[in-house]
Motif scaffolding. Structure first.
Motif, PDB file in Angstrom:
ATOM      1  N   LEU A   7       0.844  -1.187   0.000  1.00  0.00           N
ATOM      2  CA  LEU A   7       0.000   0.000   0.000  1.00  0.00           C
ATOM      3  C   LEU A   7       0.884   1.243   0.000  1.00  0.00           C
ATOM      4  O   LEU A   7       1.824   1.331   0.789  1.00  0.00           O
ATOM      5  N   LEU A  12      -3.250   4.403   1.729  1.00  0.00           N
ATOM      6  CA  LEU A  12      -3.419   4.550   3.171  1.00  0.00           C
ATOM      7  C   LEU A  12      -4.363   5.699   3.508  1.00  0.00           C
ATOM      8  O   LEU A  12      -5.192   5.579   4.416  1.00  0.00           O
ATOM      9  N   ARG A  16      -7.879   5.256   5.468  1.00  0.00           N
ATOM     10  CA  ARG A  16      -8.123   6.036   6.686  1.00  0.00           C
ATOM     11  C   ARG A  16      -9.455   6.784   6.568  1.00  0.00           C
ATOM     12  O   ARG A  16     -10.284   6.739   7.474  1.00  0.00           O
ATOM     13  N   LEU A 154      -4.508   0.328  10.093  1.00  0.00           N
ATOM     14  CA  LEU A 154      -3.559   0.509   8.992  1.00  0.00           C
ATOM     15  C   LEU A 154      -2.439  -0.511   9.171  1.00  0.00           C
ATOM     16  O   LEU A 154      -2.245  -1.039  10.255  1.00  0.00           O
ATOM     17  N   ALA A 160       4.272   0.172   5.553  1.00  0.00           N
ATOM     18  CA  ALA A 160       3.709   1.329   4.848  1.00  0.00           C
ATOM     19  C   ALA A 160       4.793   2.183   4.226  1.00  0.00           C
ATOM     20  O   ALA A 160       4.494   3.211   3.630  1.00  0.00           O
TER      21      ALA A 160
END
Length: 162
Positions: A7, A12, A16, A154, A160
């Motif tokens: 991702l 992200l 969110r 997340l 990330a």
């Protein structure tokens, strides 16, 4: 579920925002993130296909439905055998009072989140639907005073790219 998906920061941000309000339009997502609405549509479609986004849910207030008392029931099943587990799980999932069911490790086999009308309804549920079952060895009840939603969920920071 599928393996972890790579991702990027745009993905992200989309996740969110959608976790805070799944009804957010692609136009509003795009404006918030700073990309084209078609980009948001493509990204959300990819996130659905990859299994990162599983679906959308409607959140209801149990008290607004007349079920103002919530509890967690720790349930021990004996013997803990596969031929008993399937029917037990389906029976508990079918109860209108059941909100969530977790299969656990440790001394308790299941944790059941329930919403009932009052203490008498909770007692009826425990006696009629749990302890009356031959495979249920023990039920421990904990009342819920208050609950909070958490998140958004997340991936770990290392995954990330941050």
């Amino acid at each position: 579920m599928a393996d972890s998906v790579a991702l990027d920061p745009i993905d992200l941000q989309i996740l969110r925002l959608l976790q805070n309000d799944a009804r957010t339009t692609y136009r509003d997502l795009a404006a918030e993130i700073g990309v084209a609405p078609s980009t948001c549509l493509d990204r959300v479609t990819r996130l659905r296909r990859s299994g990162v986004i599983l679906g959308h849910r409607l959140a209801l207030d149990p008290a607004g439905l007349g079920r103002g008392l919530q509890a967690l029931l720790s349930v021990q099943v004996r013997p803990h055998r596969r031929e008993l587990i399937g029917p037990f799980v389906e029976r508990i999932r079918a109860l209108p009072e059941s909100l969530a069911l977790f299969h656990l490790t440790g001394p308790d086999d299941y944790l059941v989140h329930v919403a009932v009308t009052d203490m008498a309804d909770l007692q009826r549920l425990v006696l009629d639907e749990f302890t009356s079952q031959r495979e249920v060895a023990r039920v421990e009840t904990r009342l819920i005073f208050q609950q909070w939603e958490c998140g958004p969920l997340l991936p770990p920071a290392a995954s990330a790219g941050g």
